[in-house]
Write a protein that holds these residues in place. Sequence first.
Motif, mmCIF file in Angstrom:
data_model
loop_
_atom_site.group_PDB
_atom_site.id
_atom_site.type_symbol
_atom_site.label_atom_id
_atom_site.label_comp_id
_atom_site.label_asym_id
_atom_site.label_seq_id
_atom_site.Cartn_x
_atom_site.Cartn_y
_atom_site.Cartn_z
ATOM 1 N N VAL A 1 41.647 34.943 41.003
ATOM 2 C CA VAL A 1 41.438 36.359 41.330
ATOM 3 C C VAL A 1 42.757 36.982 41.797
ATOM 4 O O VAL A 1 43.087 38.107 41.410
ATOM 5 C CB VAL A 1 40.324 36.522 42.395
ATOM 6 C CG1 VAL A 1 40.268 37.942 42.932
ATOM 7 C CG2 VAL A 1 38.973 36.116 41.797
ATOM 8 N N SER A 2 43.519 36.251 42.585
ATOM 9 C CA SER A 2 44.826 36.749 43.039
ATOM 10 C C SER A 2 45.766 36.978 41.855
ATOM 11 O O SER A 2 46.476 37.987 41.803
ATOM 12 C CB SER A 2 45.470 35.761 44.018
ATOM 13 O OG SER A 2 44.665 35.590 45.155
ATOM 14 N N LEU A 3 45.770 36.050 40.908
ATOM 15 C CA LEU A 3 46.631 36.193 39.726
ATOM 16 C C LEU A 3 46.218 37.385 38.866
ATOM 17 O O LEU A 3 47.076 38.070 38.297
ATOM 18 C CB LEU A 3 46.617 34.901 38.907
ATOM 19 C CG LEU A 3 47.352 33.717 39.547
ATOM 20 C CD1 LEU A 3 47.018 32.420 38.818
ATOM 21 C CD2 LEU A 3 48.856 33.958 39.572
ATOM 22 N N VAL A 4 44.919 37.657 38.793
ATOM 23 C CA VAL A 4 44.456 38.856 38.074
ATOM 24 C C VAL A 4 44.949 40.095 38.801
ATOM 25 O O VAL A 4 45.473 41.032 38.185
ATOM 26 C CB VAL A 4 42.912 38.864 37.933
ATOM 27 C CG1 VAL A 4 42.417 40.210 37.420
ATOM 28 C CG2 VAL A 4 42.454 37.741 37.003
ATOM 29 N N GLU A 5 44.811 40.112 40.121
ATOM 30 C CA GLU A 5 45.262 41.248 40.932
ATOM 31 C C GLU A 5 46.765 41.485 40.758
ATOM 32 O O GLU A 5 47.228 42.614 40.751
ATOM 33 C CB GLU A 5 44.933 40.976 42.408
ATOM 34 C CG GLU A 5 45.483 41.986 43.378
ATOM 35 C CD GLU A 5 44.828 43.351 43.303
ATOM 36 O OE1 GLU A 5 45.448 44.325 43.757
ATOM 37 O OE2 GLU A 5 43.712 43.446 42.763
ATOM 38 N N MET A 6 47.509 40.413 40.572
ATOM 39 C CA MET A 6 48.967 40.508 40.409
ATOM 40 C C MET A 6 49.371 40.812 38.963
ATOM 41 O O MET A 6 50.554 40.860 38.651
ATOM 42 C CB MET A 6 49.616 39.184 40.838
ATOM 43 C CG MET A 6 49.425 38.846 42.295
ATOM 44 S SD MET A 6 49.856 37.120 42.668
ATOM 45 C CE MET A 6 51.621 37.121 42.365
ATOM 46 N N ASP A 7 48.400 40.998 38.076
ATOM 47 C CA ASP A 7 48.637 41.241 36.640
ATOM 48 C C ASP A 7 49.360 40.086 35.960
ATOM 49 O O ASP A 7 50.157 40.281 35.046
ATOM 50 C CB ASP A 7 49.418 42.537 36.410
ATOM 51 C CG ASP A 7 48.553 43.763 36.564
ATOM 52 O OD1 ASP A 7 47.330 43.663 36.299
ATOM 53 O OD2 ASP A 7 49.076 44.817 36.951
ATOM 54 N N LYS A 8 49.089 38.868 36.401
ATOM 55 C CA LYS A 8 49.686 37.691 35.787
ATOM 56 C C LYS A 8 48.687 36.946 34.908
ATOM 57 O O LYS A 8 49.063 36.036 34.189
ATOM 58 C CB LYS A 8 50.205 36.735 36.865
ATOM 59 C CG LYS A 8 51.390 37.281 37.610
ATOM 60 C CD LYS A 8 51.912 36.266 38.591
ATOM 61 C CE LYS A 8 53.242 36.648 39.110
ATOM 62 N NZ LYS A 8 54.300 36.649 38.123
ATOM 63 N N LEU A 9 47.401 37.311 34.993
ATOM 64 C CA LEU A 9 46.352 36.620 34.250
ATOM 65 C C LEU A 9 45.330 37.636 33.782
ATOM 66 O O LEU A 9 44.952 38.530 34.552
ATOM 67 C CB LEU A 9 45.674 35.571 35.151
ATOM 68 C CG LEU A 9 44.543 34.753 34.545
ATOM 69 C CD1 LEU A 9 45.080 33.808 33.465
ATOM 70 C CD2 LEU A 9 43.813 33.963 35.620
ATOM 71 N N ASP A 10 44.907 37.492 32.527
ATOM 72 C CA ASP A 10 43.852 38.363 32.007
ATOM 73 C C ASP A 10 42.545 38.071 32.730
ATOM 74 O O ASP A 10 42.181 36.900 32.949
ATOM 75 C CB ASP A 10 43.647 38.148 30.506
ATOM 76 C CG ASP A 10 44.812 38.664 29.680
ATOM 77 O OD1 ASP A 10 45.516 39.581 30.149
ATOM 78 O OD2 ASP A 10 45.004 38.156 28.556
#
Length: 193
Positions: free
Chosen positions: A90-99
């Motif tokens: 979820v953090s990586l999605v928030e950081m725009d690093k993961l779809d």
Amino acid sequence: MNLANRITLARIFLVPIIMFFLLVNVSLPQISIEQFSITYNQIIAALIFIIAASTDSLDGYIARKRKLVTNLGKLLDPLADKLLVSAVLVSLVEMDKLDAWIAIVIISREFAVTGLRQIALLEGIVMAASKWGKWKTGVQITAIIALLINNFPFAFLNFRFDLLASWVAAVITLYSGFDYFMQNKHVINKTPM
């Protein structure tokens, strides 16, 4: 509380610390080399994630070796794993690093398999992890680490290993979930509707 359960609890307590370093805007410097850049926040979060992920095998090993397997440990261990992976995804999605769809696929599979395990537990059946489940965990952790460290060292080769690892993690996660349900369909069929 025994040592194995303490290690599992430590993994749970590391989750908000990882999220803090990923999501809170702390003005720590960053490292930049040519086309590669990473903040100290990400480095710290990645190191804590690696430590937390490595304790997954350690707590189970200690519990089995020292005959410290408890019902609390059986509950906490998978919960700690899911919290760790889900929070970082979820953090990586928030950081725009993961779809977002990759995070949803992975988290949904975890909820589905956990539900199946709970049904089995009510029937007195203990469901062991499959080889695909172990592969799934390894690939997910690899993908997460690659994303956390901004695709280092592959960024210098202009190769999107982090993207490839994320896609492979999604595919293996889906397959392992399907395999888990197929191998344990007797649990579903046994449950009254």
